[in-house]
Design an enzyme around this catalytic site. Structure first.
Site, mmCIF file in Angstrom:
data_model
loop_
_atom_site.group_PDB
_atom_site.id
_atom_site.type_symbol
_atom_site.label_atom_id
_atom_site.label_comp_id
_atom_site.label_asym_id
_atom_site.label_seq_id
_atom_site.Cartn_x
_atom_site.Cartn_y
_atom_site.Cartn_z
ATOM 1 N N HIS A 89 17.285 43.294 20.997
ATOM 2 C CA HIS A 89 18.096 44.414 21.084
ATOM 3 C C HIS A 89 17.889 45.071 22.402
ATOM 4 O O HIS A 89 16.818 44.985 22.927
ATOM 5 C CB HIS A 89 18.039 45.308 19.859
ATOM 6 C CG HIS A 89 18.274 44.704 18.527
ATOM 7 N ND1 HIS A 89 19.719 44.314 18.120
ATOM 8 C CD2 HIS A 89 17.203 44.190 17.522
ATOM 9 C CE1 HIS A 89 19.299 43.705 16.941
ATOM 10 N NE2 HIS A 89 18.225 43.437 16.773
ATOM 11 N N SER A 90 18.603 45.932 22.856
ATOM 12 C CA SER A 90 18.609 46.843 23.794
ATOM 13 C C SER A 90 17.369 47.990 23.613
ATOM 14 O O SER A 90 17.143 48.264 22.673
ATOM 15 C CB SER A 90 19.682 47.342 24.371
ATOM 16 O OG SER A 90 19.464 48.764 25.433
#
Length: 179
Positions: A89-90
């Site tokens: 994930h970012s």
């Protein structure tokens, strides 16, 4: 869940899972006489998992790949081990939120259009990874190394070393007694 492999000597035990989200069979390969009890997952936008001969992946263990995870021969991965070559994930909260919404509504995207960082993992021959350990992106574990139970490996491990702790540190060298 797909439990097929062109190598008939591979054993998938009852809890084994192979999730090839990109749908390309060549992205997962497993060598002769290996036993899989855990989960192998290749992301939809990319990744590759290659496991050598005579390996064992324990129950509850996960190898997740968005880049590449290469496991040598005679590697023992105990139970509840996590090996991830990506952040998944970012680090940006809004981008992360939008990404997870997309995953929940449409499944994993075929394109990695967010700032997710992935780096290959290489685990050389004759490595033993103890239960509840974690191996993170960009790591190379040298031949004959031992990762102690519960260790978090964030940096390369020299061959024939024992690594313990969080973050993992070399605590001892082993004898070079491998074929």
């Amino acid at each position: 869940m797909e439990k097929t492999n062109s190598n008939a000597s591979v054993k998938f035990l009852p809890n084994a899972e192979v999730e090839n989200l990109c749908g390309m069979p060549e992205t997962v390969s497993i060598g002769c006489n290996s036993v899989i009890r855990g989960q192998l997952l290749v992301f939809a936008h990319g990744g590759k998992i290659s496991i050598g001969e005579d390996c064992y992946l324990g129950e509850g263990s996960r190898i997740w790949s968005a880049e590449s995870v290469t496991v040598g021969n005679r590697v023992l991965v105990s139970h509840n081990v996590n090996i991830h070559d990506t952040n998944s994930h970012s680090i940006n909260c809004e981008t992360r939120y939008q990404h997870i919404l997309e995953i929940m509504s449409k499944g994993h995207p075929k394109k990695n259009n967010v700032d997710i960082v992935s780096q290959s993992i290489v685990i050389e021959d004759d490595v033993w990874i103890g239960f509840n350990s974690t191996v993170l992106k960009g790591v190379r574990i040298g031949r004959g190394a031992i990762i102690a139970a519960g260790a978090v490996v964030t940096k390369n491990v020299p061959e024939f070393s024992i690594v313990a702790g969080n973050p993992g540190k070399v605590v001892k060298k082993t004898e070079h007694v491998c074929n």
